[in-house]
Enzyme design. Sequence first.
Site, PDB file in Angstrom:
ATOM      1  N   ASP A 123       1.141  -6.246 -16.811  1.00 15.64           N
ATOM      2  CA  ASP A 123       2.110  -5.196 -17.185  1.00 15.64           C
ATOM      3  C   ASP A 123       2.132  -4.929 -18.683  1.00 15.64           C
ATOM      4  OD1 ASP A 123       2.853  -5.184 -14.487  1.00 15.64           O
ATOM      5  OD2 ASP A 123       4.297  -6.789 -14.820  1.00 15.64           O
ATOM      6  N   LEU A 125      -1.662  -7.404  -7.723  1.00 13.23           N
ATOM      7  CA  LEU A 125      -0.875  -8.504  -8.273  1.00 13.23           C
ATOM      8  C   LEU A 125      -1.705  -9.575  -8.969  1.00 13.23           C
ATOM      9  CD1 LEU A 125       1.747  -8.923  -5.399  1.00 13.23           C
ATOM     10  CD2 LEU A 125       1.957  -7.636  -7.537  1.00 13.23           C
ATOM     11  N   ASN A 181      -1.860   1.479 -14.517  1.00 15.99           N
ATOM     12  CA  ASN A 181      -0.974   0.688 -13.663  1.00 15.99           C
ATOM     13  C   ASN A 181       0.383   1.378 -13.627  1.00 15.99           C
ATOM     14  OD1 ASN A 181      -0.052  -1.547 -12.107  1.00 15.99           O
ATOM     15  ND2 ASN A 181       0.885  -2.446 -13.940  1.00 15.99           N
ATOM     16  N   GLY A 191       0.784  -1.230   0.000  1.00  9.59           N
ATOM     17  CA  GLY A 191       0.000   0.000   0.000  1.00  9.59           C
ATOM     18  C   GLY A 191       0.817   1.282   0.000  1.00  9.59           C
ATOM     19  N   HIS A 228       4.463   0.324 -13.043  1.00  5.92           N
ATOM     20  CA  HIS A 228       5.362  -0.827 -12.965  1.00  5.92           C
ATOM     21  C   HIS A 228       6.786  -0.314 -12.705  1.00  5.92           C
ATOM     22  CE1 HIS A 228       6.694  -4.899 -13.617  1.00  5.92           C
ATOM     23  NE2 HIS A 228       7.677  -4.433 -14.354  1.00  5.92           N
ATOM     24  N   LEU A 282      -4.838 -10.614 -11.909  1.00  7.65           N
ATOM     25  CA  LEU A 282      -5.297 -10.124 -13.204  1.00  7.65           C
ATOM     26  C   LEU A 282      -6.803  -9.879 -13.133  1.00  7.65           C
ATOM     27  CD1 LEU A 282      -3.763  -9.615 -15.820  1.00  7.65           C
ATOM     28  CD2 LEU A 282      -4.518 -11.855 -16.602  1.00  7.65           C
TER      29      LEU A 282
HETATM   30  C1  GRF Z   1       5.136  -0.562  -6.787  1.00 11.53           C
HETATM   31  O1  GRF Z   1       6.520  -0.580  -6.850  1.00 11.53           O
HETATM   32  C2  GRF Z   1       4.548  -0.569  -8.164  1.00 11.53           C
HETATM   33  O2  GRF Z   1       5.445  -0.177  -9.133  1.00 11.53           O
HETATM   34  C3  GRF Z   1       4.216  -2.001  -8.432  1.00 11.53           C
HETATM   35  O3  GRF Z   1       4.017  -2.574  -7.191  1.00 11.53           O
HETATM   36  C4  GRF Z   1       4.624  -1.822  -6.165  1.00 11.53           C
HETATM   37  C5  GRF Z   1       3.580  -1.587  -5.160  1.00 11.53           C
HETATM   38  O4  GRF Z   1       4.052  -1.315  -3.893  1.00 11.53           O
HETATM   39  N1  GRF Z   1       3.121  -2.119  -9.324  1.00 11.53           N
HETATM   40  P1  GRF Z   1       2.968  -1.118  -2.760  1.00 11.53           P
HETATM   41  O5  GRF Z   1       2.226  -2.429  -2.638  1.00 11.53           O
HETATM   42  O6  GRF Z   1       2.074  -0.007  -3.176  1.00 11.53           O
HETATM   43  O7  GRF Z   1       3.735  -0.798  -1.512  1.00 11.53           O
END
Ligand code: GRF
Length: 200
Positions: free
Chosen positions: A147, A89, A104, A6, A106, A91
């Site tokens: 992604d 994480l 999104n 988060g 990444h 789909l």
């Molecule tokens: C981030 O680094 C983002 O790029 C990727 O997942 C990570 C999320 O981190 N999609 P968090 O769960 O928000 O701490």
Amino acid sequence: MLSGGGSTLLNLCRAIRDPERAAPLSGVEIAHVISSRADARGIGIARDADLPVSVVPRREFNDGAAFSAAITAVLEPLDVDLVVLAGFLSLWRIPARFRWRVLNIHPALLPKFGGRGMFGLHVHRAVLAAGERESGCTVHLADDEYDHGPIVAQERVPVLADDTPESLAARVQEAERVLYPRVLQQVADHGVGWLDQFHF
Ligand code: GRF
């Protein structure tokens, strides 16, 4: 929508609250937070920020279609303009109503180093193993692949000779903290239709 720590959500909440930040956000309201895991730390961050939360646990669904339908059922009555993936994480098969309305972020320069299993330190390990001299982060329109989808914005950072996956992750994360709010500010300023220039 999130599945983990988060920190992306926390950054967006701070960007909305504090106009003095490097990348503040105005005219944006987070209507709802959806977590695909019941134990995601991000749920606590959402609750601390007084945001309504729905948990749609991926593991309680046998197939992706049923899971996706459950996510869509949460979203439909909310009347949101945009869905922001923030460390999500799983789909979600995006229904027509939300096509090109899902962003999104990444932690690499897509199309390199993305896809299933490419999350967290796995990404930065792969970047170092490939001997890349730069990395960064990518904001893109999400489609039905991990992604994948049209790129909206990227920010580059150098890869240093003595980098570890952790040190590279920290540098990329700093760039993310600015890039995501900047893109969202563009959407807020110009409307969600602004995103249509990125897909054809
Ligand atoms: C981030 O680094 C983002 O790029 C990727 O997942 C990570 C999320 O981190 N999609 P968090 O769960 O928000 O701490």
